[in-house]
Enzyme design. Sequence first.
Site, PDB file in Angstrom:
ATOM      1  N   GLU A   1      94.448  56.810 -55.700  1.00 58.89           N
ATOM      2  CA  GLU A   1      95.083  57.469 -54.981  1.00 58.89           C
ATOM      3  C   GLU A   1      96.108  58.657 -54.439  1.00 58.89           C
ATOM      4  O   GLU A   1      95.971  59.282 -53.776  1.00 58.89           O
ATOM      5  CB  GLU A   1      97.082  56.153 -55.002  1.00 58.89           C
ATOM      6  CG  GLU A   1      96.681  54.794 -55.240  1.00 58.89           C
ATOM      7  CD  GLU A   1      96.139  54.084 -55.916  1.00 58.89           C
ATOM      8  OE1 GLU A   1      95.818  54.479 -56.999  1.00 58.89           O
ATOM      9  OE2 GLU A   1      95.444  53.034 -55.527  1.00 58.89           O
ATOM     10  N   ASN A   2      95.231  59.013 -56.327  1.00 54.40           N
ATOM     11  CA  ASN A   2      95.798  60.803 -56.251  1.00 54.40           C
ATOM     12  C   ASN A   2      95.019  61.557 -54.788  1.00 54.40           C
ATOM     13  O   ASN A   2      95.573  62.870 -55.019  1.00 54.40           O
ATOM     14  CB  ASN A   2      95.466  61.739 -57.445  1.00 54.40           C
ATOM     15  CG  ASN A   2      96.425  60.175 -58.637  1.00 54.40           C
ATOM     16  OD1 ASN A   2      96.057  60.590 -59.822  1.00 54.40           O
ATOM     17  ND2 ASN A   2      97.593  60.315 -57.806  1.00 54.40           N
TER      18      ASN A   2
ATOM     19  N   GLY B   1     104.648  67.035 -62.480  1.00 53.56           N
ATOM     20  CA  GLY B   1     105.465  67.656 -61.992  1.00 53.56           C
ATOM     21  C   GLY B   1     106.837  67.441 -62.434  1.00 53.56           C
ATOM     22  O   GLY B   1     106.915  69.265 -62.111  1.00 53.56           O
TER      23      GLY B   1
ATOM     24  N   SER C   1     100.254  51.139 -62.464  1.00 60.06           N
ATOM     25  CA  SER C   1      99.362  51.977 -62.039  1.00 60.06           C
ATOM     26  C   SER C   1      97.976  51.836 -61.999  1.00 60.06           C
ATOM     27  O   SER C   1      97.537  52.037 -61.582  1.00 60.06           O
ATOM     28  CB  SER C   1      99.880  53.562 -62.081  1.00 60.06           C
ATOM     29  OG  SER C   1     101.007  54.549 -62.153  1.00 60.06           O
TER      30      SER C   1
ATOM     31  N   HIS D   1      99.946  70.388 -64.303  1.00 57.93           N
ATOM     32  CA  HIS D   1      98.972  69.971 -64.730  1.00 57.93           C
ATOM     33  C   HIS D   1      98.002  71.103 -66.037  1.00 57.93           C
ATOM     34  O   HIS D   1      97.983  70.593 -66.797  1.00 57.93           O
ATOM     35  CB  HIS D   1      97.586  69.682 -63.525  1.00 57.93           C
ATOM     36  CG  HIS D   1      98.717  68.481 -62.472  1.00 57.93           C
ATOM     37  ND1 HIS D   1      99.268  67.626 -62.904  1.00 57.93           N
ATOM     38  CD2 HIS D   1      98.922  68.636 -61.627  1.00 57.93           C
ATOM     39  CE1 HIS D   1      99.810  66.858 -61.831  1.00 57.93           C
ATOM     40  NE2 HIS D   1      99.398  67.404 -60.474  1.00 57.93           N
TER      41      HIS D   1
ATOM     42  N   ASP E   1     101.614  61.056 -67.083  1.00 57.22           N
ATOM     43  CA  ASP E   1     102.791  60.849 -66.360  1.00 57.22           C
ATOM     44  C   ASP E   1     103.583  62.305 -66.271  1.00 57.22           C
ATOM     45  O   ASP E   1     104.391  62.532 -67.691  1.00 57.22           O
ATOM     46  CB  ASP E   1     103.512  59.704 -65.859  1.00 57.22           C
ATOM     47  CG  ASP E   1     103.812  60.148 -64.663  1.00 57.22           C
ATOM     48  OD1 ASP E   1     103.887  60.269 -63.512  1.00 57.22           O
ATOM     49  OD2 ASP E   1     104.461  58.640 -64.149  1.00 57.22           O
TER      50      ASP E   1
ATOM     51  N   ARG F   1     104.288  72.962 -58.843  1.00 56.25           N
ATOM     52  CA  ARG F   1     103.154  71.404 -59.591  1.00 56.25           C
ATOM     53  C   ARG F   1     101.342  71.984 -60.130  1.00 56.25           C
ATOM     54  O   ARG F   1     102.065  71.352 -61.705  1.00 56.25           O
ATOM     55  CB  ARG F   1     103.111  70.411 -59.304  1.00 56.25           C
ATOM     56  CG  ARG F   1     104.078  69.775 -57.890  1.00 56.25           C
ATOM     57  CD  ARG F   1     104.052  69.082 -57.285  1.00 56.25           C
ATOM     58  NE  ARG F   1     103.076  67.586 -57.730  1.00 56.25           N
ATOM     59  CZ  ARG F   1     103.472  66.618 -58.074  1.00 56.25           C
ATOM     60  NH1 ARG F   1     104.845  66.744 -58.315  1.00 56.25           N
ATOM     61  NH2 ARG F   1     102.332  65.894 -58.311  1.00 56.25           N
TER      62      ARG F   1
ATOM     63  N   ARG G   1     105.304  51.524 -65.361  1.00 56.56           N
ATOM     64  CA  ARG G   1     104.459  50.913 -64.378  1.00 56.56           C
ATOM     65  C   ARG G   1     103.269  50.915 -64.554  1.00 56.56           C
ATOM     66  O   ARG G   1     102.533  51.684 -65.587  1.00 56.56           O
ATOM     67  CB  ARG G   1     104.571  51.910 -63.188  1.00 56.56           C
ATOM     68  CG  ARG G   1     105.802  51.678 -61.878  1.00 56.56           C
ATOM     69  CD  ARG G   1     104.961  52.374 -60.840  1.00 56.56           C
ATOM     70  NE  ARG G   1     105.190  53.590 -60.446  1.00 56.56           N
ATOM     71  CZ  ARG G   1     106.457  54.076 -60.568  1.00 56.56           C
ATOM     72  NH1 ARG G   1     107.258  53.942 -60.214  1.00 56.56           N
ATOM     73  NH2 ARG G   1     105.229  56.041 -61.006  1.00 56.56           N
TER      74      ARG G   1
ATOM     75  N   SER H   1      93.940  58.900 -60.538  1.00 53.74           N
ATOM     76  CA  SER H   1      93.392  57.425 -59.467  1.00 53.74           C
ATOM     77  C   SER H   1      93.030  57.920 -58.388  1.00 53.74           C
ATOM     78  O   SER H   1      92.570  59.017 -57.339  1.00 53.74           O
ATOM     79  CB  SER H   1      94.940  56.696 -59.277  1.00 53.74           C
ATOM     80  OG  SER H   1      95.409  57.472 -58.364  1.00 53.74           O
TER      81      SER H   1
HETATM   82  C1  FPP Z   1     100.760  62.455 -63.924  1.00 58.83           C
HETATM   83  O1  FPP Z   1     101.936  64.107 -63.274  1.00 58.83           O
HETATM   84  C2  FPP Z   1      99.768  63.850 -64.278  1.00 58.83           C
HETATM   85  C3  FPP Z   1      98.311  63.886 -63.130  1.00 58.83           C
HETATM   86  C4  FPP Z   1      98.340  63.112 -62.096  1.00 58.83           C
HETATM   87  C5  FPP Z   1      96.883  64.053 -63.905  1.00 58.83           C
HETATM   88  C6  FPP Z   1      96.570  64.552 -65.405  1.00 58.83           C
HETATM   89  C7  FPP Z   1      95.460  65.620 -65.119  1.00 58.83           C
HETATM   90  C8  FPP Z   1      95.682  66.137 -66.378  1.00 58.83           C
HETATM   91  C9  FPP Z   1      96.837  66.204 -67.717  1.00 58.83           C
HETATM   92  C10 FPP Z   1      94.676  67.138 -66.297  1.00 58.83           C
HETATM   93  C11 FPP Z   1      93.967  67.581 -66.940  1.00 58.83           C
HETATM   94  C12 FPP Z   1      93.047  66.328 -67.404  1.00 58.83           C
HETATM   95  C13 FPP Z   1      91.550  66.370 -67.890  1.00 58.83           C
HETATM   96  C14 FPP Z   1      90.892  65.373 -68.216  1.00 58.83           C
HETATM   97  C15 FPP Z   1      91.871  67.877 -68.831  1.00 58.83           C
HETATM   98  P1  FPP Z   1     102.372  63.944 -61.797  1.00 58.83           P
HETATM   99  O2  FPP Z   1     101.536  64.810 -61.194  1.00 58.83           O
HETATM  100  O3  FPP Z   1     102.398  62.512 -61.261  1.00 58.83           O
HETATM  101  O4  FPP Z   1     104.100  63.922 -63.077  1.00 58.83           O
HETATM  102  P2  FPP Z   1     105.295  63.615 -61.560  1.00 58.83           P
HETATM  103  O5  FPP Z   1     105.130  62.446 -61.674  1.00 58.83           O
HETATM  104  O6  FPP Z   1     106.245  63.616 -62.336  1.00 58.83           O
HETATM  105  O7  FPP Z   1     105.475  64.114 -60.700  1.00 58.83           O
END
Ligand code: FPP
Length: 272
Positions: free
Chosen positions: A82-83, A38, A211, A52, A35, A48, A209, A80
């Site tokens: 939800e994503n 972003g 989640s 990633h 997490d 954002r 959380r 997820s």
């Molecule tokens: C949460 O951060 C992260 C994710 C929903 C995606 C995780 C994915 C990767 C790391 C990309 C590559 C994956 C692989 C397996 C190669 P967020 O966007 O919710 O962050 P925030 O809460 O700060 O907005």
Amino acid sequence: MIDKNLVAAPGSPDRALLDALDLTRLPRHVAVIMDGNGRWAKQRRLPRVEGHRAGAAAVRDTVETSARLGLDALTLYAFSTENWKRPKTEVSTLFTLLKEYLRRELRTLVENDICFRVVGRLDGLDGSVRSALDMALEATTGCRGMTFSVALNYSGRAEITDAVRSLAREAAAGRLDPESIDEAAVARRLYTADLPDPDLLIRTSGEMRISNFLLWQIAYAEIHVTPVLWPDFRCRHFLEALADYQRRERRYGGVSEEDAAEVPPAPAALEA
Ligand code: FPP
């Protein structure tokens, strides 16, 4: 036998952390809620998706560290159910990053005997993602080292619901006695059926959380929350999480050895 030099160079700060660990008491299975991508991007005034992209490098590092430490299993929460609510471009970038990761890393996974797996509802994924996943699943099917699972289109509640539905179907068909359904029967129908439950759950970015992640499997997992944002998560933070894990006393609802050995007070003392 762990080759410490592969995990951390002698004399480095990571090596000091590694040396402080009891390598005979490592968790068998570590699960991670990645997490903070972003926020990482926002802090740098980047879109954002750049968070990633940087997160994919942390994935590489974490898989490498886990395999070198000889863990049995690593499970990363990448997407997820939800994503899907996120903007279309963000969703498609996440899957592109996954495909790129597999294209770049598949050979390394195979060479290191790492078995790749997916947990989640695969039927909800796009054809090109499915073929990239199928290729990785097939290429690593014979690997007997660490199991590296990526949770994609995953929901813990949906997973349990699917397991319950499959039990109900068998019972309705007369192949299963409802009275014989026990916890092991449910666990056998989860995506993680042949894996040990996670001993340690790590969440980055400081959020407290779960989640909807591995709800059944983390019943007794130790939870380590780090303020580090996922794109910054590296070997050092992983080793810190392991040190935190080793400081915990896992009681599984029982009492500590010390408390169990406590001599009960004499009845007279209780009355006084
Ligand atoms: C949460 O951060 C992260 C994710 C929903 C995606 C995780 C994915 C990767 C790391 C990309 C590559 C994956 C692989 C397996 C190669 P967020 O966007 O919710 O962050 P925030 O809460 O700060 O907005």
